[in-house]
Write a protein that holds these residues in place. Structure first.
Motif, short mmCIF file in Angstrom:
data_model
loop_
_atom_site.label_atom_id
_atom_site.label_comp_id
_atom_site.label_asym_id
_atom_site.label_seq_id
_atom_site.Cartn_x
_atom_site.Cartn_y
_atom_site.Cartn_z
N LEU A 1 40.29 24.19 42.69
CA LEU A 1 41.04 23.79 41.49
C LEU A 1 41.18 22.28 41.43
O LEU A 1 41.03 21.66 40.38
CB LEU A 1 42.42 24.46 41.47
N ASP A 2 41.44 21.67 42.58
CA ASP A 2 41.55 20.21 42.61
C ASP A 2 40.22 19.58 42.19
O ASP A 2 40.20 18.64 41.40
CB ASP A 2 41.94 19.75 44.02
N GLY B 1 39.73 19.49 38.67
CA GLY B 1 40.70 18.65 37.95
C GLY B 1 41.90 19.44 37.45
O GLY B 1 42.49 19.11 36.43
N LEU B 2 42.27 20.49 38.21
CA LEU B 2 43.40 21.32 37.78
C LEU B 2 44.46 21.40 38.88
O LEU B 2 44.12 21.34 40.08
CB LEU B 2 42.93 22.74 37.45
N ARG B 3 45.69 21.56 38.47
CA ARG B 3 46.79 21.70 39.42
C ARG B 3 47.56 22.97 39.06
O ARG B 3 48.04 23.10 37.94
CB ARG B 3 47.69 20.46 39.30
N ARG C 1 46.22 37.69 44.84
CA ARG C 1 45.40 36.88 45.73
C ARG C 1 44.18 36.29 44.99
O ARG C 1 43.74 35.19 45.30
CB ARG C 1 44.92 37.72 46.91
N PHE C 2 43.69 37.01 44.00
CA PHE C 2 42.49 36.55 43.31
C PHE C 2 42.74 36.33 41.82
O PHE C 2 43.55 37.03 41.22
CB PHE C 2 41.35 37.56 43.50
N ALA C 3 42.01 35.37 41.26
CA ALA C 3 42.18 35.05 39.84
C ALA C 3 41.83 36.26 38.98
O ALA C 3 42.41 36.47 37.93
CB ALA C 3 41.32 33.85 39.47
N TRP C 4 40.85 37.08 39.44
CA TRP C 4 40.44 38.22 38.61
C TRP C 4 41.54 39.29 38.54
O TRP C 4 41.45 40.21 37.73
CB TRP C 4 39.10 38.80 39.07
N ASP C 5 42.55 39.20 39.42
CA ASP C 5 43.66 40.16 39.35
C ASP C 5 44.78 39.68 38.43
O ASP C 5 45.77 40.40 38.22
CB ASP C 5 44.23 40.43 40.74
N ILE D 1 41.34 29.08 34.97
CA ILE D 1 41.05 28.89 36.40
C ILE D 1 39.94 29.79 36.94
O ILE D 1 39.38 29.51 37.99
CB ILE D 1 42.32 29.06 37.27
N GLU D 2 39.64 30.89 36.25
CA GLU D 2 38.79 31.93 36.85
C GLU D 2 37.40 31.43 37.26
O GLU D 2 36.94 31.70 38.37
CB GLU D 2 38.66 33.12 35.89
N ALA D 3 36.78 30.65 36.37
CA ALA D 3 35.43 30.19 36.68
C ALA D 3 35.44 29.25 37.89
O ALA D 3 34.56 29.32 38.75
CB ALA D 3 34.82 29.48 35.48
N ALA D 4 36.46 28.40 37.97
CA ALA D 4 36.51 27.43 39.07
C ALA D 4 36.80 28.14 40.40
O ALA D 4 36.19 27.84 41.42
CB ALA D 4 37.59 26.38 38.79
N VAL D 5 37.69 29.11 40.37
CA VAL D 5 38.13 29.76 41.60
C VAL D 5 37.10 30.78 42.08
O VAL D 5 36.87 30.94 43.28
CB VAL D 5 39.50 30.45 41.35
N ALA D 6 36.47 31.48 41.14
CA ALA D 6 35.48 32.54 41.42
C ALA D 6 36.04 33.55 42.42
O ALA D 6 37.11 34.08 42.20
CB ALA D 6 34.16 31.93 41.87
#
Lengths: 522, 248
Positions: free
Chosen positions: A45-46, A49-51, A86-90, A100-105
């Motif tokens: 995320l950093d 460019g995201l917080r 725990r995961f962005a997809w949840d 955030i989903e694409a960045a975190v994967a």
């Protein structure tokens, strides 16, 4: 939002009193908050460019995501939920998830820094009793496993839209009358500093800057030391199964280490190389099944979609079967990583790569400048990739493609180890061309392994599952093989692009040894 | 962004209380909310203690040289901003009439707010005018307070007809009972019978209560000074119902 640091030796009570009197402030409210700054282990995320910050709000959790460069919270997206998954997809479908989903994967969201803070909010009102500016006096502390570490108190001027003059007045007062200066670092950076954590510190990339004139044995040790850092950084996350990327990065670092030992020849004594090669291969073997099953489980939804829709429900038994196997594979992995054999390997390896290189060496390449040795090895691997690939035809067995894939991997590792020794643009071009070829070969191999693995599953499932499930598995395997055939058909074009004259010329110019072939080890 | 208008042809039905409390409830759920006070009487502006002043007058809101952003004020509550009104809003119709497309002026103005807000709530004046035609054309739903009296029902029918003439079936009309006094027989009867005739009605009813009237004394949304009151809970329920209906 203007923020001022209160020096540690300043009297905060006195400052507050002067602030209240000078700006005619009233108490608004006081809160105790606990903010948790969340990011992935490798700071995705950093890097994007995201917080992402999680904090309690009305008995639930408030997640807010802001661009790092946003000074006034512009572009912030929020989401309220009961617990942080725990995961962005949840996460529930929302703007925040989309952000955030694409960045975190596939990486887990982890609380990286937790800050507990008492915030006293004061307000300035106009003649109508309307609040025109708020000031927040915060006394934060960073939470560590050992307790709380106090941070410097801060005074924030919280601007309200349409009341810019009041904000300016308050800011001027704090600067001129209280003599405070604006914070140069944000809270997260300060908290990370106290924790000894560097934002963005972990990356699975090598990012080495090797001196071209340094001895080849020393340079190879530098590469291996960086790889050991990655292995050790991912060990705990692998055993705790935080997310699948820990094991992925761990295994890649092991494989790269083996490649460094095997590809940079004549720099370390053969018995040492053979011993570490054997042990590292063992680590690769004991962690392989867990990785394969990680991949199958990550892809299970896509795999199910390959078969016609009416058949998809019949593949449902695959998931629990894979999950059982996955749990078994991880049990074996944890046992192996906790074993004395692994511990000894790591300790011995560290001792070896941290030991200074001998002043004199009889090994052919040990004392030569790394740029020469690296050029020779890369050139050799490049030529081999061209030869292996050039020999592949439509009739070649898939084993030939697999052999080329391994050659390409070795070449890629060498290019990445020694990237800093050569012009960056040229290296980017060559690595880029190689990546495209590797993607094609990787897909061909993955589809073959998947098809074989799933076909092999029919046997143990035969006793328990219905004929419809076995038929769906058969269709799935068939579809995977068709896809593999389609990728194989594309190989010739992809390889031609990799082996085109431009790339060959560039590789020759960069790596071909100039009449030094006689010095190369056989 | 959802544009919702609290609108009624009839005055004194609780429009401003509804707009203020729904805007507050929306902001409490972290929707970036703007309450736009279109009524020159400026009751919403007064409730939020904001000075009734539009920079450059109403022509800066609806005219060709719009500068809406400059007049927006933060309220004392997070995620809730107000676009105040002033006396120049009386000339909204005249200003809109100078536009090339007089019935689309508000729609164009609201488009500029899309990136900054999730919800824009309009507190409309009680009239049938060019401005109200603009509201009907621009809004995704009309929230219509009705007092359970025959006159109010008549105005609801008039409004429904007007909306259908102007927008076909596209616009959602969300009527609800406001200022319900269960001591009155007529109120009790209408509250029972009307929802069966008008299935689009929201089920939440806002009672007639002095606590709501005290908003003028406190100059704040009800939930800001009586958070645990049943009336505040009703507004919160009303907002949740509206939210579900408009798919927010």
């Amino acid at each position: 939002m203007p923020q001022f640091v209160v020096p540690t030796d300043a009297d905060l009570n006195d400052l507050e009193r002067r602030l209240i009197d000078g700006l005619a402030l009233e108490e608004d409210h006081e809160t105790l908050t606990e903010r948790s700054w969340t990011d992935t282990f490798d700071w995705r995320l950093d890097r994007a460019g995201l917080r992402l910050v999680a904090e309690p709000h009305d008995g639930r959790l408030l997640l807010s995501c802001t661009p790092t460069k946003s000074a006034d919270g512009a572009g912030e997206v929020r989401l309220r939920l009961n617990d942080l998954p725990r995961f962005a997809w949840d996460l529930p479908q929302s703007e925040l998830r989309q952000t955030i989903e694409a960045a975190v994967a596939m990486r887990a969201l982890l609380p990286r820094v937790m800050v507990r803070s008492t915030a006293r909010t004061l307000a300035q009102r106009d003649g109508n009793g309307k609040i025109v500016v708020r000031l927040v006096i915060e006394t934060p502390s960073v939470i560590t496993p050992q307790g709380e570490l106090p941070m410097a108190p801060q005074i924030q001027v919280v601007p309200l839209k349409g009341y810019g003059k009041a904000t300016k007045r308050a800011t001027r007062f704090i600067r001129q009358k209280l003599g405070l200066s604006r914070s140069r670092q944000d809270e997260v950076t300060v908290a990370c500093g106290l924790l000894g954590l560097t934002i963005g510190a972990y990356s699975s990339k090598l990012d080495l800057a090797i001196d071209p004139t340094v001895r080849a044995d020393e340079a190879t040790k530098q590469v291996c030391r960086r790889l050991l850092e990655i292995i050790e950084a991912n060990q705990d996350g692998t055993c705790q199964q935080i997310d699948t990327e820990f094991l992925h990065d761990f295994r890649v670092a092991i494989r790269r280490t083996r490649s460094a030992l095997a590809r940079v020849r004549g720099v370390f004594p053969s018995p040492t190389v053979a011993r570490f090669q054997r042990e590292l291969r063992w680590v690769g073997q004991v962690t392989g099944p867990a990785r394969d099953l990680d991949v199958y489980l990550l892809q299970i939804d896509q795999l199910q979609k390959i078969v016609p829709e009416p058949m998809q429900p019949h593949l449902a038994p695959l998931r629990p079967w894979l999950e059982t196997k996955h749990a078994e594979a991880y049990r074996d992995l944890v046992t192996a990583v906790g074993s004395p054999r692994y511990q000894k390997l790591l300790a011995d390896w560290r001792t070896f790569i941290e030991a200074p290189v001998p002043k004199r060496s009889t090994l052919p390449n040990a004392q030569r400048p790394i740029v020469k040795v690296a050029s020779e090895e890369i050139w050799r691997a490049y030529r081999r990739a061209l030869d292996d690939g050039g020999a592949i035809s439509d009739q070649s067995p898939s084993a030939e493609l697999h052999k080329l894939r391994k050659t390409c991997k070795k070449l890629r590792y060498l290019l990445e180890f020694f990237r800093s020794l050569f012009p960056p643009t040229a290296m980017t071009q060559l690595i880029g061309a190689l990546k495209v070829l590797q993607a094609n070969l990787g897909e061909i191999q993955d589809l073959e392994v998947q098809a074989d693995f799933i076909a092999a599953m029919s046997e143990p499932l035969q006793r328990e599952e219905s004929a419809a499930t076995l038929m769906a598995i058969g269709v799935l395997v068939d579809q995977l093989r068709r896809r593999q055939a389609a990728r194989i058909a594309e190989f010739a074009i992809v390889f031609a692009a990799f082996a085109d004259q431009g790339n060959r010329k560039l590789a020759r110019k960069l790596f071909k040894p100039k009449k030094a072939a006689g010095r190369r080890p056989s | 962004m959802r544009l919702l208008a609290v609108y009624s042809i009839k005055g004194g039905v609780g429009k401003t209380s509804t707009a203020v409390n729904l805007a507050y409830a929306s902001a409490r759920q972290l929707h970036r909310t703007l309450l736009w006070d279109l009524d020159p009487q400026g009751a919403s502006t007064y409730y939020f203690r904001v000075k009734p002043k539009v920079k450059g007058g109403a022509s800066r809101l609806f005219g060709r040289r719009r500068r809406i952003e400059r007049s927006i004020k933060a309220t004392d509550f997070p995620y809730l901003d107000l676009l105040p009104t002033d006396a120049s809003n009386r000339y909204a119709d005249l200003i809109l009439d100078t536009l090339k497309r007089p019935r689309r002026g508000l729609h164009k103005a609201v488009r500029e707010l899309r990136k900054d807000y999730d919800v824009v709530l309009l507190d409309c004046p009680p009239s049938i005018s060019l401005l109200s035609e603009n509201v009907i054309r621009a809004a995704s739903a009309l929230i219509v307070p009705i007092i359970p009296t025959t006159l109010s029902l008549r105005t609801l029918e008039q409004l429904t007809e007007l909306c259908h003439q102007r927008t076909g079936e596209g616009l959602g009309i969300l009527p609800f009972f406001s200022m319900v006094d269960r001591r009155k027989k007529l109120h009790r009867e209408l509250v029972e019978t009307l929802p069966t005739e008008r299935p689009e009605m929201l089920t939440t009813q806002i009672p007639y209560a002095s606590l709501i009237e005290q908003m003028g004394l406190h100059r704040a949304p009800l939930a800001a000074y009586a958070a645990s009151s049943p009336e505040a809970a009703r507004y919160s329920e009303l907002w949740n119902e509206v939210r579900r209906r408009v798919g927010l």
